[in-house]
Structure formats: C-alpha cells, structure tokens
Design a protein around this motif. Structure first.
Motif, PDB file in Angstrom:
ATOM      1  N   GLU A  28       0.939  -1.169   0.079  1.00 40.01           N
ATOM      2  CA  GLU A  28       0.136   0.084   0.135  1.00 40.01           C
ATOM      3  C   GLU A  28       0.916   1.244   0.120  1.00 40.01           C
ATOM      4  O   GLU A  28       0.634   2.147  -0.608  1.00 40.01           O
ATOM      5  N   GLN A  31       2.363   1.701  -3.351  1.00 42.47           N
ATOM      6  CA  GLN A  31       1.300   2.122  -4.406  1.00 42.47           C
ATOM      7  C   GLN A  31       0.894   3.487  -4.049  1.00 42.47           C
ATOM      8  O   GLN A  31       0.968   4.389  -5.122  1.00 42.47           O
ATOM      9  N   LYS A  32       1.060   4.082  -3.020  1.00 43.93           N
ATOM     10  CA  LYS A  32       1.090   5.705  -2.875  1.00 43.93           C
ATOM     11  C   LYS A  32       2.180   6.522  -3.441  1.00 43.93           C
ATOM     12  O   LYS A  32       1.989   7.574  -3.913  1.00 43.93           O
ATOM     13  N   THR A  34       3.945   5.520  -5.930  1.00 44.19           N
ATOM     14  CA  THR A  34       3.938   5.424  -7.105  1.00 44.19           C
ATOM     15  C   THR A  34       2.905   6.476  -7.651  1.00 44.19           C
ATOM     16  O   THR A  34       3.143   7.122  -8.622  1.00 44.19           O
ATOM     17  N   GLN A  35       1.803   6.661  -6.898  1.00 48.56           N
ATOM     18  CA  GLN A  35       0.792   7.651  -7.117  1.00 48.56           C
ATOM     19  C   GLN A  35       1.358   8.839  -7.114  1.00 48.56           C
ATOM     20  O   GLN A  35       1.250   9.764  -7.963  1.00 48.56           O
ATOM     21  N   ASP A  36       2.103   9.427  -6.040  1.00 48.36           N
ATOM     22  CA  ASP A  36       2.850  10.645  -5.834  1.00 48.36           C
ATOM     23  C   ASP A  36       3.780  11.116  -7.033  1.00 48.36           C
ATOM     24  O   ASP A  36       3.943  12.158  -7.668  1.00 48.36           O
ATOM     25  N   LEU A  38       3.518   9.806  -9.861  1.00 44.42           N
ATOM     26  CA  LEU A  38       2.572   9.802 -11.145  1.00 44.42           C
ATOM     27  C   LEU A  38       2.230  11.148 -11.135  1.00 44.42           C
ATOM     28  O   LEU A  38       2.139  12.027 -12.165  1.00 44.42           O
ATOM     29  N   ASN A  39       1.646  11.848  -9.898  1.00 47.45           N
ATOM     30  CA  ASN A  39       1.195  13.135 -10.101  1.00 47.45           C
ATOM     31  C   ASN A  39       2.271  14.193 -10.450  1.00 47.45           C
ATOM     32  O   ASN A  39       1.958  15.102 -11.167  1.00 47.45           O
ATOM     33  N   THR A  42       3.006  14.056 -13.960  1.00 41.78           N
ATOM     34  CA  THR A  42       1.646  14.940 -14.844  1.00 41.78           C
ATOM     35  C   THR A  42       1.855  16.307 -14.680  1.00 41.78           C
ATOM     36  O   THR A  42       1.659  16.876 -15.737  1.00 41.78           O
TER      37      THR A  42
END
Length: 287
Positions: A28, A31-32, A34-36, A38-39, A42
C-alpha cells in the motif's frame, strides 16, 4: 480440465488469504509513492506542454520576422547604392562645414588680435596721459577707458569761470599737456564734448545751455589748434548741454560734477582695419 482450474483457483484463494498484514501495508505504501510520482510527472508534463506551446508561438513569430526580413532584403540591397551616394555627399558637406568653421575661427582670431593691439595702443595712451597729468587732483581730471575708447574728463572749475566759455590761464597749462600727448599720437582723432548742469543759462548773448556747451567745446578746440598746433582735421567740437549728466542735478555738488569738458580719443577706423589686415598676415595666426 474444469477440475484442474477449480483446484488452481482454490489454491490462489488459499494463498492470498495467507498474505500477512505487514506485506499488505508495504504494498500500500509503494502504491502511494507510485501515485505521488505519477502526479509529479503529470505536473511536469503539463509544464512541458505549456513551454512547448510558448516555444511554438515564439517560433511562429520568428518565422514571420524572418519572412519579413527576407522580403525586405532585396530592397536594402537596392538602396545600398543610394546610401553610398548619400554618404559621399554627406562627407562632402561635412568637409565644407569644417572648412567654413575654420575660416570663421580664423576670422575671430584675427579680430581678437586686432582688438588686443587696439587695447595695447589705448593702454599706452592712458599711461602717457596719466604721466603728464599725474599731479592734478583726481576730482578735477579723470582718465578712463570704456568699450575700447579713451576718455579724458576735465571739471568745469578747472577750465572756465562760472557761466563763461573763456578758458582760464590755468586751464591752458592742462590743455598744453594733453596736446603734447595727442600730437605724439597722430593716428588718433578726438572729440571735445561740452557738458553743463541743468541750471538755465540766462546771461550774455547765448540762448541756452546748448549754446554754452557748444561755445565751451569750440573754445577748447581753438586753444588746442592755435596755441598747441593740434591738427584741426583731427578734432570735432560737440555740444551735449545737460542731457548726459553723471549724477542727478539735485545738489550743488552733483551739478558741479556734471559741468565738465570731455575729450574722447577715437582711433581712426581705417587704422583699426589696418590692424585687422596686419593681423591676417601674422604667421602665428595663419598656422
């Protein structure tokens, strides 16, 4: 076949149920992260897209400018010949202007040299006059230079009796000294001016102060001519009456100062021009 798939599915469910709570937490967290990432990627991507749009717009502007410059390049080439012609004419005009300035500067220097020579002559004249008249009281006779002209002012009491135009014996001694100086300066002319105060003249055969000032001037001129051999062609007798006072005629002392005879020593104009011409031949000036 179905039995094998069901068995495998059962095994997977069994295995997944066996994953520890710690392992799940780690996944988990990753995953967080990775999301950061990605943001962040972006945001950077959006920035890059904006920069690209700006660069594209700038590129379009530069392309338009380049097209404009290319369109005008031939006109500039065609005008090059005209500019060369204009530059040549400008250089010629500049050269003529410089020559004109040099001529004017030369003329000014020649005039300055002539004025310097004139001032030197005036200084010599003043020194000569003061040398022969130095024993007189300054209130009775004054020598000055104004605007390049030498003035000798002699008080009325030294020359004439009150209301008279007959020159006194003492005055002839003074005039003899003045005559000695002016006779040694044959290149000068001079004017004898008679001045009175504003008290009306009311005795004798004269009409007014004009007559009195004129008679006093001509009396001085006659003495210089007849007694001291001053060339009459060099002299002018002038009457000024009371219209050019030194001071207001409101006191007896002021009126006494206004009653005077003034000798104005004038360099001949042709002599002044000769000074200029002589200065023009001076090698120091014509360098």
């Amino acid at each position: 076949m179905k039995k094998i798939l069901l068995a495998s599915l059962g095994m997977m469910i069994l295995l997944s149920s066996c994953v520890s709570q710690k392992k799940y937490a780690e996944l988990e967290t990753k995953q967080k992260e990775t999301q950061d990432l990605l943001n962040s990627a972006t945001v950077k991507l959006n920035t890059c897209l904006e920069d690209k749009a700006t660069a594209t717009s700038r590129l379009k502007t530069l392309e338009d400018q380049n097209a404009f410059l290319k369109a005008n390049n031939q006109d500039l080439i065609n005008n090059m010949g005209n500019l060369t012609t204009l530059t040549t004419k400008g250089a010629e005009n500049l050269e003529k202007s410089l020559e004109s300035l040099q001529e004017k500067d030369l003329t000014i220097r020649k005039l300055q040299d002539a004025i310097t020579r004139r001032d030197s002559v005036n200084l010599s004249l003043v020194q000569s006059l003061k040398g022969v008249l130095g024993n007189l009281d300054d209130t009775d006779i004054q020598i000055s230079v104004e605007k390049g002209v030498v003035f000798v002012s002699i008080s009325d009491k030294l020359l004439f009796s009150s209301g008279s135009y007959n020159v006194t014996a003492a005055a002839k001694e003074v005039l003899g000294k003045v005559a000695k100086v002016v006779n040694n300066k044959p290149d000068f002319e001079f004017m004898v001016e008679g001045h009175t105060d504003n008290v009306p003249y009311s005795s004798g055969v004269l009409l007014d102060n004009w007559d009195l000032s004129a008679k006093r001037a001509t009396s001085i001129v006659r003495i210089l001519q007849n007694d001291f051999k001053v060339d009459p062609a060099r002299m002018t007798a002038a009457a000024r009456s009371y219209y050019v006072p030194l001071l207001d005629n409101d006191t007896a002392g002021n009126r006494a100062k206004n009653r005077r005879t003034r000798i104005v020593v004038l360099p001949k104009l042709d002599q002044f021009y000769s000074m200029i011409e002589e200065g023009m031949k001076d090698p120091a000036i014509n360098k």
